[in-house]
Write a protein that holds these residues in place. Structure first.
Motif, PDB file in Angstrom:
ATOM      1  N   SER A 175       0.756  -0.838  -0.039  1.00 42.65           N
ATOM      2  CA  SER A 175       0.041   0.010  -0.052  1.00 42.65           C
ATOM      3  C   SER A 175       0.738   1.213  -0.047  1.00 42.65           C
ATOM      4  O   SER A 175       2.175   1.531   0.003  1.00 42.65           O
ATOM      5  CB  SER A 175      -0.986   0.005   1.123  1.00 42.65           C
ATOM      6  OG  SER A 175      -0.272  -0.125   2.389  1.00 42.65           O
ATOM      7  N   ASP A 176       0.224   2.293  -0.113  1.00 41.03           N
ATOM      8  CA  ASP A 176       0.910   3.643  -0.077  1.00 41.03           C
ATOM      9  C   ASP A 176       2.133   3.844  -1.218  1.00 41.03           C
ATOM     10  O   ASP A 176       2.852   4.322  -0.754  1.00 41.03           O
ATOM     11  CB  ASP A 176       1.347   3.845   1.361  1.00 41.03           C
ATOM     12  CG  ASP A 176       1.631   5.470   1.594  1.00 41.03           C
ATOM     13  OD1 ASP A 176       0.899   6.369   0.828  1.00 41.03           O
ATOM     14  OD2 ASP A 176       2.501   5.995   2.301  1.00 41.03           O
ATOM     15  N   CYS A 177       1.652   3.430  -2.456  1.00 44.85           N
ATOM     16  CA  CYS A 177       2.563   3.445  -3.590  1.00 44.85           C
ATOM     17  C   CYS A 177       2.279   4.574  -4.331  1.00 44.85           C
ATOM     18  O   CYS A 177       1.057   5.057  -4.610  1.00 44.85           O
ATOM     19  CB  CYS A 177       2.489   2.218  -4.306  1.00 44.85           C
ATOM     20  SG  CYS A 177       2.979   0.840  -3.364  1.00 44.85           S
ATOM     21  N   VAL A 178       3.116   5.119  -5.050  1.00 50.63           N
ATOM     22  CA  VAL A 178       2.843   6.349  -6.177  1.00 50.63           C
ATOM     23  C   VAL A 178       2.863   5.811  -7.434  1.00 50.63           C
ATOM     24  O   VAL A 178       3.846   5.216  -7.869  1.00 50.63           O
ATOM     25  CB  VAL A 178       4.068   7.303  -5.881  1.00 50.63           C
ATOM     26  CG1 VAL A 178       3.746   8.496  -6.955  1.00 50.63           C
ATOM     27  CG2 VAL A 178       4.034   8.036  -4.418  1.00 50.63           C
ATOM     28  N   LEU A 179       1.803   5.967  -8.031  1.00 54.69           N
ATOM     29  CA  LEU A 179       1.686   5.820  -9.660  1.00 54.69           C
ATOM     30  C   LEU A 179       2.231   7.008 -10.225  1.00 54.69           C
ATOM     31  O   LEU A 179       1.701   7.948 -10.082  1.00 54.69           O
ATOM     32  CB  LEU A 179       0.112   5.167 -10.165  1.00 54.69           C
ATOM     33  CG  LEU A 179      -0.369   3.909  -9.513  1.00 54.69           C
ATOM     34  CD1 LEU A 179      -1.748   3.806  -9.900  1.00 54.69           C
ATOM     35  CD2 LEU A 179       0.835   2.964 -10.344  1.00 54.69           C
ATOM     36  N   GLN A 180       2.993   6.835 -11.027  1.00 56.71           N
ATOM     37  CA  GLN A 180       3.639   7.990 -11.813  1.00 56.71           C
ATOM     38  C   GLN A 180       3.649   7.726 -13.361  1.00 56.71           C
ATOM     39  O   GLN A 180       4.423   6.918 -13.948  1.00 56.71           O
ATOM     40  CB  GLN A 180       4.930   8.369 -11.263  1.00 56.71           C
ATOM     41  CG  GLN A 180       5.614   9.465 -12.061  1.00 56.71           C
ATOM     42  CD  GLN A 180       6.981  10.009 -11.497  1.00 56.71           C
ATOM     43  OE1 GLN A 180       7.879   9.073 -11.008  1.00 56.71           O
ATOM     44  NE2 GLN A 180       7.320  11.147 -11.414  1.00 56.71           N
ATOM     45  N   GLY A 181       2.981   8.763 -14.011  1.00 58.86           N
ATOM     46  CA  GLY A 181       2.799   8.771 -15.468  1.00 58.86           C
ATOM     47  C   GLY A 181       3.993   9.428 -16.060  1.00 58.86           C
ATOM     48  O   GLY A 181       3.976  10.740 -15.729  1.00 58.86           O
TER      49      GLY A 181
END
Length: 420
Positions: A127-133
């Protein structure tokens, strides 16, 4: 040659005096040791803190200009109301900027991020992950330290394929048996295939930049999953545009001038209208960090100087006692032909040696503290700080010993011999 011999004899006299009064010598050393420990410890902590902050800010890149809504400004008089109504950069502006910018850049990228995501693979989750496009040139404007696998291809970007480059923490939690490449995980209902794993960064003082919990995906796929904000407040993540300058463009002045003109044209601004965008540089943050830690270092130095001042007074007091105790010996030395500078050096050497030994002990204590394992803030003592500590010790020794040494050198030999 005579001066060298007399200097060596002054050294030996001072050393014998220190050995003959060992307890007094040790007690005198304590004040200097504490003082040097205090001042070098403060500087070491400040240096380590600054290095950690700067390292944490490495993600902003070098020779980069960012197109954003808010400027990198600091201070209590920040005119936030002036920038509140500005629009955020958009994918359309990114495409136009990419087409219209000249040869002054090495690459241009658009990126956006959304935090607080949970990634799943089978029964494992993190959990608490960053999705970066990110767009294809993101690796040009920012560091993407891939340990295993590869970066995106142009085809994967254009086709918005569900592929991802994940951080070390994500890889360890989703695929504890290793070999994350080619494996699949799910994020916000979308399946992704792992094509790369980034190097582990570990804990940092500013954890916003850590790649360990970061999951990088193609920007077109990111836009399918999230509606980008047009205001920067609510409604989804907002995008930023970054342009990498060329080495020969000193200060990126040509690139900044060109970017300002293109962005004003894209947004249809009239000549008298102010910019409704900010061109930010990492140097602004670095400059603010440097000023902040300069002030912190100055305050710490002032606080530490009080401790070293106490140690200096202790050395001066001991030197006055030493002169009084050895007045008779000084008279004998002068009656046998000892020059004033010989007596002067003898006591100055004694004061300087006291301070040097105490200072070295204080530096050694700081070094021992740096050996204690620290995850968030590893301490490192530089050679410059060691030299500073020794120089301060010498200076304190000279200042504390000069008056007693001058008094001793100017004693009348007849009166000194008769002293009890």
């Amino acid at each position: 040659m005579l001066n060298l011999r007399l200097t060596l004899e002054s050294f030996l006299f001072a050393w014998d005096a220190l050995k003959s009064n060992l307890l007094r010598t040790i007690l005198s050393l304590l004040g200097v040791t504490v003082g040097i420990f205090a001042i070098i410890a403060v500087f070491t902590i400040v240096d380590s803190l600054e290095a950690n902050v700067r390292s944490s800010l490495d993600f902003v890149g070098d020779k980069i200009i960012y197109v954003q809504k808010w400027p990198f400004e600091f201070g209590s008089d920040f005119p936030w109301w002036k920038y509140f109504q500005r629009p955020v950069p958009t994918p359309r502006e990114y495409q136009q900027l990419r087409q219209q910018l000249g040869p002054n850049n090495k690459g241009i990228a658009i990126f956006a991020a959304n935090s607080g995501n949970t990634l799943k693979s089978g029964s494992n989750s993190v959990s608490d992950c960053v999705l970066q496009g990110v767009s294809y040139d993101f690796r040009v404007v920012s560091n993407v330290p891939i340990k295993e696998g590869r970066y995106f291809t142009n085809q994967e970007m254009d086709a918005a394929r569900p592929v991802a480059i994940i951080g070390a923490t994500i890889a360890e939690n989703l695929f504890p048996n290793g070999n994350a490449l080619g494996r699949q995980f799910k994020a916000r209902g979308q399946n992704f295939t792992v094509i790369g794993v980034m190097e582990k960064e570990g804990k940092k003082l500013i954890t916003i930049s850590s790649n360990d919990a970061n999951c990088i995906i193609p920007f077109p796929m990111f836009m399918k999953m999230f509606a980008l904000s047009t205001t920067g407040f609510g409604g989804g993540p907002s995008a930023s545009i970054a342009v990498k300058g060329r080495d020969q463009d000193e200060g990126l002045l040509d690139l900044e001038y060109e970017m300002r003109g293109v962005m004003r044209n894209i947004r249809g601004l009239k000549p008298r209208e102010d910019d409704n965008f900010a061109l930010n540089r990492p140097e602004m943050i670095a400059s603010a960090v440097g000023k902040l830690f300069s002030v912190i270092g100055l305050v710490g130095g002032v606080i530490g100087s009080f401790a070293i001042l106490v140690g200096g007074f202790g050395i001066a007091n001991i030197m006055f006692v030493s002169v009084r105790e050895r007045t008779n010996i000084i008279g004998i030395q002068k009656s046998l032909g000892a020059k004033n500078f010989f007596i002067l050096f003898q006591f100055l050497f004694e004061a300087v040696f006291l301070c040097l030994i105490g200072g070295a002990a204080g530096i050694a204590l700081v070094w021992l503290v740096t050996l204690i394992p620290q995850d968030a803030l590893p301490l490192t003592m530089s050679a410059a700080r060691v030299m500073l500590g020794l120089l301060i010790s010498v200076a304190i020794g000279i200042i504390a010993g000069i008056v007693p040494a001058v008094l001793a050198a100017n004693l009348d030999p007849v009166i000194a011999i008769r002293a009890k």
